[in-house]
Design a protein around this motif. Sequence first.
Motif, PDB file in Angstrom:
ATOM      1  N   SER A   1      -2.460   3.294 -32.852  1.00 18.99           N
ATOM      2  CA  SER A   1      -3.404   2.307 -32.314  1.00 18.99           C
ATOM      3  C   SER A   1      -4.464   2.964 -31.447  1.00 18.99           C
ATOM      4  O   SER A   1      -5.630   2.548 -31.449  1.00 18.99           O
ATOM      5  CB  SER A   1      -2.656   1.240 -31.511  1.00 18.99           C
ATOM      6  N   VAL A   2      -4.076   3.986 -30.716  1.00 18.72           N
ATOM      7  CA  VAL A   2      -5.039   4.636 -29.829  1.00 18.72           C
ATOM      8  C   VAL A   2      -6.017   5.508 -30.608  1.00 18.72           C
ATOM      9  O   VAL A   2      -7.197   5.598 -30.268  1.00 18.72           O
ATOM     10  CB  VAL A   2      -4.309   5.455 -28.737  1.00 18.72           C
TER      11      VAL A   2
ATOM     12  N   ILE B   1      -6.981   4.946 -33.755  1.00 15.44           N
ATOM     13  CA  ILE B   1      -7.865   4.036 -34.478  1.00 15.44           C
ATOM     14  C   ILE B   1      -8.804   3.295 -33.537  1.00 15.44           C
ATOM     15  O   ILE B   1     -10.018   3.245 -33.761  1.00 15.44           O
ATOM     16  CB  ILE B   1      -7.018   3.010 -35.277  1.00 15.44           C
ATOM     17  N   GLY B   2      -8.245   2.736 -32.461  1.00 23.27           N
ATOM     18  CA  GLY B   2      -9.040   1.863 -31.603  1.00 23.27           C
ATOM     19  C   GLY B   2      -9.924   2.573 -30.609  1.00 23.27           C
ATOM     20  O   GLY B   2     -11.075   2.174 -30.407  1.00 23.27           O
TER      21      GLY B   2
ATOM     22  N   THR C   1      -9.125  -9.440 -36.140  1.00 26.04           N
ATOM     23  CA  THR C   1      -7.828  -9.450 -35.464  1.00 26.04           C
ATOM     24  C   THR C   1      -6.942 -10.565 -36.007  1.00 26.04           C
ATOM     25  O   THR C   1      -5.754 -10.361 -36.258  1.00 26.04           O
ATOM     26  CB  THR C   1      -8.012  -9.641 -33.947  1.00 26.04           C
TER      27      THR C   1
ATOM     28  N   LEU D   1     -11.886  -1.747 -36.733  1.00 20.20           N
ATOM     29  CA  LEU D   1     -10.889  -0.826 -36.191  1.00 20.20           C
ATOM     30  C   LEU D   1     -10.217  -1.395 -34.948  1.00 20.20           C
ATOM     31  O   LEU D   1      -9.008  -1.245 -34.762  1.00 20.20           O
ATOM     32  CB  LEU D   1     -11.554   0.516 -35.866  1.00 20.20           C
ATOM     33  N   TRP D   2     -10.992  -2.048 -34.092  1.00 18.09           N
ATOM     34  CA  TRP D   2     -10.409  -2.671 -32.898  1.00 18.09           C
ATOM     35  C   TRP D   2      -9.440  -3.788 -33.271  1.00 18.09           C
ATOM     36  O   TRP D   2      -8.406  -3.951 -32.635  1.00 18.09           O
ATOM     37  CB  TRP D   2     -11.511  -3.233 -32.010  1.00 18.09           C
TER      38      TRP D   2
ATOM     39  N   SER E   1      -6.265  -2.114 -34.447  1.00 15.12           N
ATOM     40  CA  SER E   1      -5.606  -1.475 -33.309  1.00 15.12           C
ATOM     41  C   SER E   1      -4.942  -2.496 -32.389  1.00 15.12           C
ATOM     42  O   SER E   1      -3.809  -2.286 -31.925  1.00 15.12           O
ATOM     43  CB  SER E   1      -6.633  -0.654 -32.521  1.00 15.12           C
ATOM     44  N   THR E   2      -5.627  -3.611 -32.140  1.00 15.06           N
ATOM     45  CA  THR E   2      -5.090  -4.645 -31.258  1.00 15.06           C
ATOM     46  C   THR E   2      -3.788  -5.225 -31.796  1.00 15.06           C
ATOM     47  O   THR E   2      -2.832  -5.458 -31.050  1.00 15.06           O
ATOM     48  CB  THR E   2      -6.124  -5.772 -31.069  1.00 15.06           C
TER      49      THR E   2
ATOM     50  N   ILE F   1      -0.852  -2.811 -31.400  1.00 14.07           N
ATOM     51  CA  ILE F   1      -0.363  -2.636 -30.032  1.00 14.07           C
ATOM     52  C   ILE F   1       0.763  -3.607 -29.693  1.00 14.07           C
ATOM     53  O   ILE F   1       1.696  -3.256 -28.974  1.00 14.07           O
ATOM     54  CB  ILE F   1      -1.523  -2.809 -29.024  1.00 14.07           C
TER      55      ILE F   1
ATOM     56  N   ARG G   1      -1.148   6.846 -24.234  1.00 12.62           N
ATOM     57  CA  ARG G   1      -2.327   6.613 -25.054  1.00 12.62           C
ATOM     58  C   ARG G   1      -3.561   7.377 -24.570  1.00 12.62           C
ATOM     59  O   ARG G   1      -4.251   8.026 -25.352  1.00 12.62           O
ATOM     60  CB  ARG G   1      -2.637   5.106 -25.101  1.00 12.62           C
TER      61      ARG G   1
END
Length: 255
Positions: free
Chosen positions: A76-77, A79-80, A111, A168-169, A172-173, A176, A192
Amino acid sequence: MISISEGELVGLACSLVWATSATIVRTQSFKVSPGLMNAIRCSVSALAFWVAFGVFGSIDSYAGLSLNEWFLLTGSVVIGISVGDTLYLWSIREIGSARTMGLVGIVPLPTLIFEYFLLDQPFPTQFVAGCFLVVGGVACLAQRGSQSESGPGSLKLGILLSLSATVLWGLSTVMIKPAIANLTPIEANSIRMPLVAGLLFGGYILTKRETDGPPLTIRTALIVGGTGLLGMGFGSYLFLKSIAMIGPTKTAVLG
């Protein structure tokens, strides 16, 4: 009477912190490359989280993480933040913070889609409508702000960068949520932020060119570092706390 939960208040606070950070970092966007800027911001926040971890964290929490949780936490880190935030900063450099904030305001939509497919969450009709209303409102406000904000960058490239960061966010969200099920926001970010700072500094060193712009000044480094402490530090803490309390999509709408 409209009631607001504690998690929603945390999400709104995160939004305010990130908006303030974006406005400040815009003033330095042509003085330092996006990759180096993001590396500095993440390094400062990493140091802050390490200090906080020494006071509030527990090393035993990491021992209980499964392989899947480690994958989601680190993935996640990358990617985001490593990729998504760098594209976001690049977009600010190209088209300004107002237009960029308007475009990335659609992050609740990807999302919601990722949460449906990856976490098997249903599509609440009223909530989907609310996502579109929020997106529309952010876009209208950004359009007003963009009339007085201009820059020498490419509009098409800025739009592409903003939308790519948004996707991407969103992914990633959603990643998480299960990753921090057994961690506090401080414990999660203590892993992270150092990871992404190392990746960004490594990428910057490998891709650095002589034509990347003027040398970094102390003043610029302090301002960029300050936005790291504010946005990547305090903002990221609020972001993870909000996800744990109200879920990825509601956090994306508020943040």
